[in-house]
Design a protein around this motif. Structure first.
Motif, PDB file in Angstrom:
ATOM      1  N   LEU A 277      30.778  40.074  33.301  1.00  0.00           N
ATOM      2  CA  LEU A 277      30.645  40.624  34.655  1.00  0.00           C
ATOM      3  C   LEU A 277      31.467  39.819  35.662  1.00  0.00           C
ATOM      4  CD1 LEU A 277      26.833  41.518  34.786  1.00  0.00           C
ATOM      5  CD2 LEU A 277      28.763  43.090  34.596  1.00  0.00           C
ATOM      6  N   PHE A 278      31.497  38.492  35.503  1.00  0.00           N
ATOM      7  CA  PHE A 278      32.289  37.671  36.419  1.00  0.00           C
ATOM      8  C   PHE A 278      33.778  37.993  36.299  1.00  0.00           C
ATOM      9  CE2 PHE A 278      28.854  34.168  36.106  1.00  0.00           C
ATOM     10  CZ  PHE A 278      28.098  34.811  37.076  1.00  0.00           C
ATOM     11  N   ILE A 279      34.237  38.237  35.075  1.00  0.00           N
ATOM     12  CA  ILE A 279      35.647  38.596  34.894  1.00  0.00           C
ATOM     13  C   ILE A 279      35.933  39.960  35.506  1.00  0.00           C
ATOM     14  CG2 ILE A 279      37.393  39.182  33.168  1.00  0.00           C
ATOM     15  CD1 ILE A 279      36.190  37.011  31.392  1.00  0.00           C
ATOM     16  N   GLU A 280      34.992  40.895  35.346  1.00  0.00           N
ATOM     17  CA  GLU A 280      35.173  42.206  35.983  1.00  0.00           C
ATOM     18  C   GLU A 280      35.217  42.073  37.494  1.00  0.00           C
ATOM     19  OE1 GLU A 280      35.742  45.257  34.779  1.00  0.00           O
ATOM     20  OE2 GLU A 280      35.995  44.275  32.844  1.00  0.00           O
ATOM     21  N   LEU A 281      34.377  41.190  38.032  1.00  0.00           N
ATOM     22  CA  LEU A 281      34.391  40.972  39.484  1.00  0.00           C
ATOM     23  C   LEU A 281      35.733  40.383  39.915  1.00  0.00           C
ATOM     24  CD1 LEU A 281      31.474  39.601  41.616  1.00  0.00           C
ATOM     25  CD2 LEU A 281      33.794  38.814  42.031  1.00  0.00           C
ATOM     26  N   LEU A 282      36.227  39.414  39.139  1.00  0.00           N
ATOM     27  CA  LEU A 282      37.516  38.807  39.455  1.00  0.00           C
ATOM     28  C   LEU A 282      38.618  39.863  39.495  1.00  0.00           C
ATOM     29  CD1 LEU A 282      39.418  36.346  39.817  1.00  0.00           C
ATOM     30  CD2 LEU A 282      39.491  36.187  37.321  1.00  0.00           C
ATOM     31  N   LYS A 283      38.644  40.733  38.505  1.00  0.00           N
ATOM     32  CA  LYS A 283      39.673  41.776  38.474  1.00  0.00           C
ATOM     33  C   LYS A 283      39.473  42.787  39.605  1.00  0.00           C
ATOM     34  CE  LYS A 283      38.965  42.809  34.129  1.00  0.00           C
ATOM     35  NZ  LYS A 283      39.112  43.435  32.796  1.00  0.00           N
ATOM     36  N   SER A 284      38.223  43.024  39.972  1.00  0.00           N
ATOM     37  CA  SER A 284      37.946  43.992  41.036  1.00  0.00           C
ATOM     38  C   SER A 284      38.365  43.489  42.410  1.00  0.00           C
ATOM     39  CB  SER A 284      36.456  44.351  41.057  1.00  0.00           C
ATOM     40  OG  SER A 284      36.074  45.008  39.868  1.00  0.00           O
ATOM     41  N   THR A 285      38.630  42.180  42.532  1.00  0.00           N
ATOM     42  CA  THR A 285      39.077  41.665  43.831  1.00  0.00           C
ATOM     43  C   THR A 285      40.394  42.310  44.258  1.00  0.00           C
ATOM     44  OG1 THR A 285      40.184  39.787  42.746  1.00  0.00           O
ATOM     45  CG2 THR A 285      37.935  39.433  43.546  1.00  0.00           C
ATOM     46  N   ALA A 286      41.131  42.880  43.311  1.00  0.00           N
ATOM     47  CA  ALA A 286      42.377  43.564  43.675  1.00  0.00           C
ATOM     48  C   ALA A 286      42.123  44.724  44.638  1.00  0.00           C
ATOM     49  CB  ALA A 286      43.082  44.074  42.419  1.00  0.00           C
ATOM     50  N   LEU A 287      40.889  45.245  44.653  1.00  0.00           N
ATOM     51  CA  LEU A 287      40.566  46.359  45.546  1.00  0.00           C
ATOM     52  C   LEU A 287      40.546  45.939  47.012  1.00  0.00           C
ATOM     53  CD1 LEU A 287      37.605  47.969  43.538  1.00  0.00           C
ATOM     54  CD2 LEU A 287      39.969  48.773  43.630  1.00  0.00           C
ATOM     55  N   VAL A 288      40.300  44.657  47.281  1.00  0.00           N
ATOM     56  CA  VAL A 288      40.116  44.237  48.676  1.00  0.00           C
ATOM     57  C   VAL A 288      41.411  44.336  49.460  1.00  0.00           C
ATOM     58  CG1 VAL A 288      38.249  42.694  47.960  1.00  0.00           C
ATOM     59  CG2 VAL A 288      40.542  41.754  48.315  1.00  0.00           C
ATOM     60  N   SER A 289      42.537  44.473  48.773  1.00  0.00           N
ATOM     61  CA  SER A 289      43.796  44.659  49.496  1.00  0.00           C
ATOM     62  C   SER A 289      43.781  45.950  50.300  1.00  0.00           C
ATOM     63  CB  SER A 289      44.974  44.672  48.513  1.00  0.00           C
ATOM     64  OG  SER A 289      44.864  45.752  47.604  1.00  0.00           O
ATOM     65  N   LEU A 290      42.911  46.873  49.923  1.00  0.00           N
ATOM     66  CA  LEU A 290      42.832  48.163  50.617  1.00  0.00           C
ATOM     67  C   LEU A 290      42.063  48.075  51.931  1.00  0.00           C
ATOM     68  CD1 LEU A 290      42.150  50.404  47.491  1.00  0.00           C
ATOM     69  CD2 LEU A 290      44.316  50.056  48.690  1.00  0.00           C
ATOM     70  N   ILE A 291      41.434  46.923  52.195  1.00  0.00           N
ATOM     71  CA  ILE A 291      40.771  46.729  53.494  1.00  0.00           C
ATOM     72  C   ILE A 291      41.426  45.567  54.240  1.00  0.00           C
ATOM     73  CG2 ILE A 291      38.574  47.767  52.836  1.00  0.00           C
ATOM     74  CD1 ILE A 291      37.453  44.925  52.491  1.00  0.00           C
ATOM     75  N   THR A 292      42.731  45.435  54.045  1.00  0.00           N
ATOM     76  CA  THR A 292      43.620  44.549  54.819  1.00  0.00           C
ATOM     77  C   THR A 292      43.550  43.080  54.425  1.00  0.00           C
ATOM     78  OG1 THR A 292      42.104  44.028  56.665  1.00  0.00           O
ATOM     79  CG2 THR A 292      43.316  46.109  56.794  1.00  0.00           C
ATOM     80  N   LEU A 293      42.875  42.714  53.366  1.00  0.00           N
ATOM     81  CA  LEU A 293      42.834  41.316  52.959  1.00  0.00           C
ATOM     82  C   LEU A 293      44.069  40.962  52.135  1.00  0.00           C
ATOM     83  CD1 LEU A 293      39.094  40.728  51.997  1.00  0.00           C
ATOM     84  CD2 LEU A 293      40.319  39.774  53.940  1.00  0.00           C
ATOM     85  N   SER A 294      44.657  39.809  52.424  1.00  0.00           N
ATOM     86  CA  SER A 294      45.884  39.392  51.743  1.00  0.00           C
ATOM     87  C   SER A 294      45.551  38.592  50.484  1.00  0.00           C
ATOM     88  CB  SER A 294      46.753  38.553  52.688  1.00  0.00           C
ATOM     89  OG  SER A 294      47.139  39.302  53.814  1.00  0.00           O
TER      90      SER A 294
END
Length: 242
Positions: free
Chosen positions: A170-187
């Motif tokens: 689950l932690f690895i899935e969360l790490l990979k899911s961080t790529a989604l935050v670029s869609l809310i303006t996070l660099s």
């Protein structure tokens, strides 16, 4: 796969990243990608901590809480398991302000990913608790322990070992899911890579570095969880022997 193999893979990944970073066509991208990687790691760590807290609380509430808490925990788990993490991210960032609640993008990222993974984690916790042998419960009852004492002193320490491998996933899935935050303006790392690619069209060097950096971070998580699992198993074995 053993810890030594994973460590060897991590070393190779880091060596390759270091070697590429010295080449003229790659090194220009490293400062920006490292800056994005730091943000990715921050979101992953805080989101994982939130996921653990929510997973444990939701599991215990569903199993042993009063009816209102069981209902709330069930609603939380079903909503966050039954909807997309991307939609949850957008809802917290774009919809909540319509109700007068505005959160900054970093907090939204941590909340959305942490709550999403925590919903899945609650099932991991519940399954691990239920996997503890019935005789352990009966022994606790014979010793006149209260339920909190049973869970804290006997059940959860044994269930903890069974939780570690799925939590690692689950932690690895969360790490990979961080790529989604670029869609809310996070660099984050993914955002930096996409931005550099749009500006330079150097697709191969940019995304080769990004792939290796995500791999290295995932390997760190996997090695850490394997080490924790080994230590917890040894501690449990010593406890049983004692």
């Amino acid at each position: 796969m053993g810890i030594r193999t994973l460590v060897a893979m991590l070393v190779v990944a880091l060596v390759v990243i270091g070697a590429l970073a010295t080449q003229e066509s790659y090194k220009v991208f490293m400062p920006g990608l490292l800056q994005g990687a730091v943000l990715t790691i921050e979101i992953a760590i805080l989101g994982s901590l939130l996921a653990i807290v929510m997973g444990v609380l939701a599991a215990l509430a569903r199993m042993y809480g009063p009816a209102p808490l069981r209902w709330l925990a069930t609603v939380y788990v079903e909503i966050f398991r039954g909807t997309s993490a991307l939609v949850q991210l957008f809802w917290l960032f774009f919809v909540l302000p319509q109700f007068g609640v505005t959160l900054n993008a970093f907090l939204v990222a941590v909340l959305a990913l942490g709550l999403n993974v925590g919903a899945y984690g609650s099932e991991v916790v519940r399954g691990a608790i239920q996997s503890v042998a019935r005789g352990q419960w009966e022994a606790c009852t014979a010793l006149n322990m209260s339920r909190p004492q049973m869970l804290r002193r006997i059940i959860l320490p044994q269930a903890f070992v069974a939780m570690i491998p799925p939590w690692g996933n689950l932690f690895i899935e969360l790490l990979k899911s961080t790529a989604l935050v670029s869609l809310i303006t996070l660099s984050d790392l993914a955002f930096k890579a996409q931005q550099m690619n749009q500006n330079t069209f150097k697709t191969i060097p940019i995304f080769t570095l990004v792939l290796l950096m995500y791999l290295a971070m995932s390997l760190v998580v996997t090695i850490g969880m394997r080490f924790l699992e080994r230590r917890a198993s040894l501690g449990l074995a010593r406890g049983k022997a004692a």
